[in-house]
Enzyme design. Structure first.
Site, PDB file in Angstrom:
ATOM      1  N   LEU A  12       0.860  -1.172   0.000  1.00 43.47           N
ATOM      2  CA  LEU A  12       0.000   0.000   0.000  1.00 43.47           C
ATOM      3  C   LEU A  12       0.901   1.229   0.000  1.00 43.47           C
ATOM      4  CD1 LEU A  12      -2.671  -0.977   2.711  1.00 43.47           C
ATOM      5  CD2 LEU A  12      -2.891  -1.136   0.224  1.00 43.47           C
ATOM      6  N   ASP A  13       0.501   2.274  -0.723  1.00 43.24           N
ATOM      7  CA  ASP A  13       1.275   3.505  -0.713  1.00 43.24           C
ATOM      8  C   ASP A  13       1.448   3.994   0.721  1.00 43.24           C
ATOM      9  OD1 ASP A  13       1.265   3.421  -3.470  1.00 43.24           O
ATOM     10  OD2 ASP A  13      -0.381   4.859  -3.685  1.00 43.24           O
ATOM     11  N   LYS A  14       2.479   4.771   0.949  1.00 40.52           N
ATOM     12  CA  LYS A  14       2.765   5.295   2.286  1.00 40.52           C
ATOM     13  C   LYS A  14       1.530   5.917   2.918  1.00 40.52           C
ATOM     14  CE  LYS A  14       5.500   8.818   4.705  1.00 40.52           C
ATOM     15  NZ  LYS A  14       6.531   9.877   4.571  1.00 40.52           N
ATOM     16  N   THR A  44      -1.634   5.522   2.123  1.00 40.52           N
ATOM     17  CA  THR A  44      -2.865   4.736   2.028  1.00 40.52           C
ATOM     18  C   THR A  44      -2.936   3.812   3.236  1.00 40.52           C
ATOM     19  OG1 THR A  44      -2.882   4.791  -0.390  1.00 40.52           O
ATOM     20  CG2 THR A  44      -4.144   3.040   0.661  1.00 40.52           C
ATOM     21  N   ARG A  97      -5.532   5.736  -7.720  1.00 39.13           N
ATOM     22  CA  ARG A  97      -5.313   7.185  -7.754  1.00 39.13           C
ATOM     23  C   ARG A  97      -5.249   7.695  -9.190  1.00 39.13           C
ATOM     24  NH1 ARG A  97      -0.074   7.701  -4.192  1.00 39.13           N
ATOM     25  NH2 ARG A  97      -0.405   9.934  -4.580  1.00 39.13           N
TER      26      ARG A  97
END
Length: 341
Positions: free
Chosen positions: A148-150, A152, A262
């Site tokens: 997961l993105d930082k 998110t 996104r």
């Protein structure tokens, strides 16, 4: 069929080549171990002197296997990880000998890398799991099968051993097309998609900035297939012409590309609220919100994206497991403000 090969077996297993056995040692051994190790991992073990054939240590992976050969493989003790464990709090949803499921908070980087060599989820897991990590590729570290993105938040599963790592990685590579893998996200976006549910099928590749992604006209080069299914769950600040200021959207991934949700939502004109990379040009839309919604939106310092649901098949038991993480407080505060419009 062989029993799963883990450090608990005293790190030693003996196999007898069948009457029809033939071909390279590394290929045969990887097949005999039923996918517990990749061929590259088996090859590395042979080159490290961890495999014997008829009592003699073999370091040549392409050595031919012959019917009746006795092959002994000895797993070396897992090496200490390069990242060091750090006492970082984790919200653990489930844990056993094979895997751990956590609810990742926004702001936590998953894996050490440039600019983030410490303070990551991997550092936290090494500390938390300790000796229950039996080694991924010979190193005592957690097996990251998805990220997961930082900024998110949401549910993640992490493997503790090679067998779990390979099984989970295969499920994520399949994207749930033939198995039970399921991934669902909640996103708060600007406006409202024209259709209340739909599919975004648009290949993604690198943008001019190597850290960003962009929709590409065709697959090819670095562009890869990317498919997102969405459904509008709530609408806020509706106008007589059926437009609205913002929406809560559920997104389900058929593929798992970097920044996929996104980029895809921005591509159809509805970027995520708070997204600095793909929704920066929409920040002035907050000026159209009444207080306190305007201030709340302007003080959100991350994209409003939460991985709320994850389902997968347990690599050891075959049980289909479902996990959900409630929407975090910062996103819930925004939703409450928008619902009051």
């Amino acid at each position: 069929m062989t029993e799963p090969f883990t450090q608990a077996d005293d790190a030693r297993k003996e196999l007898i080549a069948a009457d029809h056995a033939e071909g390279r040692l590394d290929v045969w051994l990887a097949a005999e171990l039923e996918g517990e190790f990749s061929r590259n991992r088996v090859k590395a073990l042979i080159e490290q002197g961890a495999v014997e054939v008829n009592g003699a240590t073999i370091t040549e992976p392409k050595r031919k296997i012959r019917p009746g050969d006795t092959v002994t493989i000895v797993l070396p003790e897992p090496e200490d990880p390069e990242p060091q464990g750090e006492d970082i709090p984790l919200e653990v949803l489930y844990e056993d000998d094979d895997l751990i499921v956590i609810s990742k908070p926004a702001g936590l980087v998953v894996h050490p890398g440039a600019g983030n060599w410490t303070g990551t989820l991997v550092n936290a897991l090494i500390h938390h799991c300790g000796d229950s990590l039996s080694g991924i590729g010979g190193v005592r570290r957690p097996g990251i099968v998805h990220r997961l993105d930082k900024e998110t938040s949401g549910v993640m599963v992490v493997a503790k051993n090679d067998l779990a790592h390979r099984h989970l990685a295969d499920q994520f590579a399949d994207h749930g097309r033939t198995g039970p893998l399921e991934r669902a996200y909640q996103a708060v976006v600007w406006g409202r998609p024209r259709n209340l549910h739909g599919t975004i099928d648009a290949p993604l590749g690198r943008a001019h900035d190597r850290t960003r992604r962009a929709v590409k006209r065709h697959e090819g080069g670095d562009a890869r297939e990317a498919i997102t299914h969405y459904e509008v769950m709530e609408r806020y600040g509706e106008n007589p012409d059926a437009t609205c200021l913002a929406s809560l959207v559920e997104c389900r991934l058929e593929t798992g590309r970097t920044h996929q949700i996104r980029v895809h939502m921005a591509h159809i004109g509805h970027p995520l609220i708070g997204d600095p990379e793909y929704g920066g040009s929409y920040r002035t839309k907050a000026n159209r919100l009444p207080e306190p919604a305007r201030t709340i939106v302007n003080t959100l310092h991350r994209q409003a994206l939460h991985a709320y649901l994850l389902a997968f098949e347990h690599p050891a038991t075959g049980e289909v497991m479902h996990f959900e993480a409630p929407i975090p407080e910062d996103m819930e505060t925004i939703l409450e403000a928008l619902r009051s419009l």
